[in-house]
Design an enzyme around this catalytic site. Structure first.
Site, PDB file in Angstrom:
ATOM      1  N   HIS A 186     -18.456  -9.858  25.982  1.00 37.07           N
ATOM      2  CA  HIS A 186     -18.639 -10.842  28.061  1.00 37.07           C
ATOM      3  C   HIS A 186     -17.078 -10.768  28.083  1.00 37.07           C
ATOM      4  CE1 HIS A 186     -19.720 -13.483  30.325  1.00 37.07           C
ATOM      5  NE2 HIS A 186     -20.286 -12.945  30.710  1.00 37.07           N
ATOM      6  N   LYS A 188     -13.177 -10.928  29.651  1.00 38.32           N
ATOM      7  CA  LYS A 188     -12.383 -10.231  31.031  1.00 38.32           C
ATOM      8  C   LYS A 188     -11.177 -10.133  31.408  1.00 38.32           C
ATOM      9  CE  LYS A 188     -16.868 -12.434  32.300  1.00 38.32           C
ATOM     10  NZ  LYS A 188     -17.273 -13.683  31.595  1.00 38.32           N
ATOM     11  N   ASP A 193       1.134  -3.269  28.715  1.00 39.28           N
ATOM     12  CA  ASP A 193       2.517  -2.722  27.863  1.00 39.28           C
ATOM     13  C   ASP A 193       3.055  -4.130  27.059  1.00 39.28           C
ATOM     14  OD1 ASP A 193       2.685  -0.443  29.532  1.00 39.28           O
ATOM     15  OD2 ASP A 193       3.978  -1.188  30.846  1.00 39.28           O
TER      16      ASP A 193
END
Length: 276
Positions: A186, A188, A193
């Protein structure tokens, strides 16, 4: 700088030898090619080499300053999505401009995320539950075309959900992994870099590579990357270059990457007209 000095001296020495040889070979045929001519030519060569050296040194110094400035600058942007986020995009569609765009505008927020993706040089690591925003897919596709390595961790059940862009990203060249268990992935967030990831990629390539200036940055928040998440729900997001946050999120991503399984799209069923 010392190497440039040596190479310039070698070039001057070589040029002087050539000038002397030309004078000897032509003998009386070029009587005007006297000592003063040689001095003039050598002076011109010295001037040319001097300005070339200054140009190279200046370019290297400028690149170094840009790299230092990028590595020292800090970015922190707070993106708030709420019921007011929809008003701006509806106005943009009507071509009424965005000079007085709301601070909650989801279109502006998405563009800020895309700006970070477009700045990626080496790697983008994505952990996302579900992802349907076409503008983000286009930005990731541009990154892949630049040679940026993209890894995606997602929830297996959401790959084939309505409007999901994960499969398209996979077919474009991104690597995708999913949990081996039925527990929900779940997260997000995306990391761009991060230092340890860039070093890992450079070592993995195994050959000298021209080092490009890169800038570690990440985006994380509560929203899924969907129209509902960015343009309907009450959500939050953060864009930051904080090195501690980047390191922690990168470490967790790498740990998940090692323990999760490679995504393999299901093979299409083959139908036979033979009776079985």
């Amino acid at each position: 700088m010392f190497l440039l000095f040596l190479s310039n001296n070698a070039a001057l020495s070589r040029a002087k030898t050539i000038v002397e040889k030309v004078s000897i070979r032509n003998g009386n045929g070029i009587r005007k090619w006297n000592k003063s001519n040689q001095v003039s030519v050598l002076a011109s060569l010295k001037s040319c080499i001097l300005w070339t050296t200054l140009g190279l040194a200046g370019g290297a110094f400028l690149k170094y300053n840009i790299y230092k400035r990028n590595s020292n600058r800090e970015v922190l942007k707070i993106l708030i999505f709420n019921e007011l986020s929809f008003n701006c995009p509806s106005r943009h569609v009507k071509n009424q401009g965005s000079d007085h765009c709301s601070k909650y505008c989801c279109r502006r927020h998405i563009q800020q995320i895309i700006q970070q993706i477009d700045g990626a040089v080496y790697a983008i690591d994505i952990a996302i539950y579900t992802f349907t925003i076409s503008e983000l897919l286009t930005a990731f596709s541009r990154a892949l075309s630049r040679g940026v390595v993209i890894r995606v961790i997602t929830d297996l059940e959401m790959i084939n959900s309505s409007g999901s862009k994960i499969l398209t990203l996979f077919n474009s060249g991104a690597e995708v992994r999913t949990p081996a268990s039925t527990a929900m992935m779940h997260h997000k967030f995306l990391v761009i870099d991060e230092d340890s990831r860039v070093k890992q990629l450079l070592q993995c390539r195994g050959k000298p590579t021209k080092l490009q200036a890169s800038f570690g940055i990440m985006f994380y928040g509560s929203a899924n990357w969907t129209a509902q998440g960015f343009n309907g729900n009450w959500e939050n997001g953060v864009i930051t270059s904080d090195k501690l946050l980047l390191s922690r999120f990168q470490t967790e991503f790498d740990r998940m990457w090692e323990s999760f399984v490679q995504f393999s799209p299901p093979k299409p069923k083959r139908f036979s007209n033979q009776c079985t």
